[in-house]
Design an enzyme around this catalytic site. Structure first.
Site, PDB file in Angstrom:
ATOM      1  N   ASP A   1       4.612  -4.186  16.866  1.00 19.93           N
ATOM      2  CA  ASP A   1       4.417  -5.208  15.988  1.00 19.93           C
ATOM      3  C   ASP A   1       5.655  -5.457  15.168  1.00 19.93           C
ATOM      4  OD1 ASP A   1       2.377  -6.531  13.922  1.00 19.93           O
ATOM      5  OD2 ASP A   1       3.693  -5.519  12.564  1.00 19.93           O
TER       6      ASP A   1
ATOM      7  N   TYR B   1      11.576  -8.829   9.937  1.00 20.68           N
ATOM      8  CA  TYR B   1      12.254  -7.306  10.152  1.00 20.68           C
ATOM      9  C   TYR B   1      13.665  -7.252  10.726  1.00 20.68           C
ATOM     10  CZ  TYR B   1       7.143  -6.586   9.934  1.00 20.68           C
ATOM     11  OH  TYR B   1       5.739  -6.291   9.116  1.00 20.68           O
TER      12      TYR B   1
ATOM     13  N   LYS C   1       5.974 -12.689  13.592  1.00 21.61           N
ATOM     14  CA  LYS C   1       5.264 -13.349  12.417  1.00 21.61           C
ATOM     15  C   LYS C   1       6.284 -14.546  11.955  1.00 21.61           C
ATOM     16  CE  LYS C   1       3.152  -9.281  11.323  1.00 21.61           C
ATOM     17  NZ  LYS C   1       4.362  -7.868  11.245  1.00 21.61           N
TER      18      LYS C   1
ATOM     19  N   HIS D   1       3.005 -15.058   8.471  1.00 23.13           N
ATOM     20  CA  HIS D   1       3.309 -13.560   7.607  1.00 23.13           C
ATOM     21  C   HIS D   1       2.483 -13.443   6.359  1.00 23.13           C
ATOM     22  CE1 HIS D   1       6.192 -10.234   7.803  1.00 23.13           C
ATOM     23  NE2 HIS D   1       5.341  -9.905   7.156  1.00 23.13           N
TER      24      HIS D   1
HETATM   25  P1  NDP Z   1       2.829   3.305   7.476  1.00 21.61           P
HETATM   26  O1  NDP Z   1       1.690   3.574   6.639  1.00 21.61           O
HETATM   27  O2  NDP Z   1       2.768   3.085   9.141  1.00 21.61           O
HETATM   28  O3  NDP Z   1       3.964   4.346   7.198  1.00 21.61           O
HETATM   29  C1  NDP Z   1       5.077   4.570   7.899  1.00 21.61           C
HETATM   30  C2  NDP Z   1       6.044   5.452   7.224  1.00 21.61           C
HETATM   31  O4  NDP Z   1       5.348   6.996   7.307  1.00 21.61           O
HETATM   32  C3  NDP Z   1       7.249   5.990   7.698  1.00 21.61           C
HETATM   33  O5  NDP Z   1       8.025   6.195   6.371  1.00 21.61           O
HETATM   34  C4  NDP Z   1       7.287   7.056   8.771  1.00 21.61           C
HETATM   35  O6  NDP Z   1       8.366   7.762   8.590  1.00 21.61           O
HETATM   36  C5  NDP Z   1       6.105   7.765   8.015  1.00 21.61           C
HETATM   37  N1  NDP Z   1       5.043   8.611   9.085  1.00 21.61           N
HETATM   38  C6  NDP Z   1       4.637   7.881  10.258  1.00 21.61           C
HETATM   39  N2  NDP Z   1       3.883   8.477  11.082  1.00 21.61           N
HETATM   40  C7  NDP Z   1       3.929   9.783  10.224  1.00 21.61           C
HETATM   41  C8  NDP Z   1       3.402  11.110  10.570  1.00 21.61           C
HETATM   42  N3  NDP Z   1       2.614  11.295  11.556  1.00 21.61           N
HETATM   43  N4  NDP Z   1       3.773  11.908   9.388  1.00 21.61           N
HETATM   44  C9  NDP Z   1       4.330  11.841   8.472  1.00 21.61           C
HETATM   45  N5  NDP Z   1       4.840  10.680   8.308  1.00 21.61           N
HETATM   46  C10 NDP Z   1       4.691   9.619   9.075  1.00 21.61           C
HETATM   47  O7  NDP Z   1       3.510   1.982   6.711  1.00 21.61           O
HETATM   48  P2  NDP Z   1       3.904   0.565   7.313  1.00 21.61           P
HETATM   49  O8  NDP Z   1       4.437  -0.149   6.054  1.00 21.61           O
HETATM   50  O9  NDP Z   1       5.332   0.793   8.062  1.00 21.61           O
HETATM   51  O10 NDP Z   1       2.961   0.015   7.881  1.00 21.61           O
HETATM   52  C11 NDP Z   1       2.903   0.178   9.445  1.00 21.61           C
HETATM   53  C12 NDP Z   1       3.467  -1.256   9.875  1.00 21.61           C
HETATM   54  O11 NDP Z   1       2.457  -2.367   9.459  1.00 21.61           O
HETATM   55  C13 NDP Z   1       4.849  -1.802   9.685  1.00 21.61           C
HETATM   56  O12 NDP Z   1       5.899  -1.183  10.507  1.00 21.61           O
HETATM   57  C14 NDP Z   1       4.713  -3.312  10.132  1.00 21.61           C
HETATM   58  O13 NDP Z   1       4.839  -3.441  11.503  1.00 21.61           O
HETATM   59  C15 NDP Z   1       3.282  -3.785   9.428  1.00 21.61           C
HETATM   60  N6  NDP Z   1       3.246  -4.144   8.010  1.00 21.61           N
HETATM   61  C16 NDP Z   1       2.859  -5.534   8.039  1.00 21.61           C
HETATM   62  C17 NDP Z   1       2.929  -6.009   6.901  1.00 21.61           C
HETATM   63  C18 NDP Z   1       2.598  -7.408   6.740  1.00 21.61           C
HETATM   64  O14 NDP Z   1       2.714  -8.196   5.517  1.00 21.61           O
HETATM   65  N7  NDP Z   1       1.963  -7.957   7.763  1.00 21.61           N
HETATM   66  C19 NDP Z   1       3.330  -5.423   5.672  1.00 21.61           C
HETATM   67  C20 NDP Z   1       3.834  -4.059   5.986  1.00 21.61           C
HETATM   68  C21 NDP Z   1       3.692  -3.397   7.066  1.00 21.61           C
HETATM   69  P3  NDP Z   1       9.449   7.721   9.864  1.00 21.61           P
HETATM   70  O15 NDP Z   1       9.443   6.219  10.257  1.00 21.61           O
HETATM   71  O16 NDP Z   1      10.436   8.193   9.283  1.00 21.61           O
HETATM   72  O17 NDP Z   1       9.051   8.724  10.883  1.00 21.61           O
END
Ligand code: NDP
Length: 275
Positions: free
Chosen positions: A48, A53, A78, A111
């Protein structure tokens, strides 16, 4: 959902993986490329990304370099807010398509619902879909009234609505509305970026099922038939987040996690966007 290869059929028949890798805030270049390749090696088949991004080129490069047949990988991008409107959406899509360099795009989303613009933007997505440039089209951050607007004024029912969704914001009415209109719900920020990991209900269930808090929460999404796209650029976490197909939560435990809801948004309210 007993395998990472399992997919949900969207209303147009396209099969979308239940689990994908999110790459918001993954740095363009090595960070994104390594994460995408690690995910594909572990068995993820969905990525995604978004124009916003600034890592579409890295996503496309990593997918091509890993060398899986193109049809096996499901890539979402998006249209960003400042590109909304009919012609500007077509131009923005052309730029995304060139950056990804994967031929077709699997899923193209609006988006955010930019007031006064999203219906025109939707018409452009319908056009791209009819041209065969995208295999499915959908929206993101649409509330029921935004969806109703598209149902009233568009030709094609969105295949997907990607929204903030996690145990603190379980979107009961939106989920029901989407289900009844055959719109697949997809969860962003599913892990609350870790904020909820120390909740005693979550840690208790992690202990009970011998899984991590992240795995409990991601499995809860699957039990609710919501597509999930956790983001991580950390190889161990990418693997951890994929190990959710070898157990099931009981209905009582799903209900227990449901009870954590407090309608709490961590991101913006789609009715009040100023970006
Ligand atoms: P998430 O809830 O997926 O959390 C991601 C964070 O959690 C990162 O900092 C990551 O750290 C950490 N993390 C991931 N897995 C673990 C684990 N198993 N244990 C501990 N920490 C963990 O948040 P996002 O906001 O990134 O949402 C996911 C995706 O949704 C985005 O990447 C994007 O693709 C999408 N999105 C879409 C939006 C929209 O408006 N359509 C808005 C926001 C997000 P690290 O990477 O350092 O490992």
């Amino acid at each position: 959902m007993q395998s990472i290869a399992d997919r949900v059929k969207l209303h147009n028949g396209v099969a979308m993986p239940w689990l994908g890798l999110g790459v918001y805030k993954a740095q363009a270049g090595e960070e994104t490329e390594v994460a995408v390749k690690e995910a594909l090696k572990v068995g993820y088949r969905s990525i995604d990304t978004a124009a916003f991004y600034f890592n579409e080129e890295s996503v496309g490069l990593a997918v091509r370099q890993l060398g899986l047949p193109r049809e096996e990988v499901f890539v979402t991008t998006k249209v960003w807010n400042s590109d909304q409107g009919y012609d500007s959406t077509l131009n923005a899509f052309a730029r995304s398509q060139e950056k990804l360099s994967l031929g077709f795009v699997d899923l193209l989303l609006i988006h955010w619902p930019v007031p006064g613009k999203y219906v025109e933007t939707w018409r452009a997505l319908e056009h791209l879909y009819k041209q065969g440039k995208v295999r499915a089209i959908g929206v993101s951050n649409f509330k029921i009234h935004h969806l109703q607007d598209i149902l009233d004024h568009g030709e094609i029912v969105p295949m997907v609505n990607q929204v903030e969704f996690h145990p603190w914001l379980n979107q009961v009415e939106l989920l029901e509305f989407c289900r009844s209109n055959k719109i697949q719900l997809e969860a962003w920020r599913p892990l609350t970026r870790g904020e909820i990991f120390s909740d005693p209900v979550i840690t208790g269930l992690a202990e009970k099922y011998q899984k991590t808090p992240a795995q409990i929460i991601l499995r809860w999404h699957l039990e609710k038939e919501v597509v999930v796209i956790p983001k991580s650029v950390t190889p161990e976490r990418i693997r951890e987040n994929a190990a959710i197909f070898d157990f099931e939560l009981s209905p009582d435990d799903v209900a227990l996690i449901d009870s954590l809801n407090k309608d709490r948004r961590l991101g913006p309210d789609p009715d009040h966007i100023d970006f």
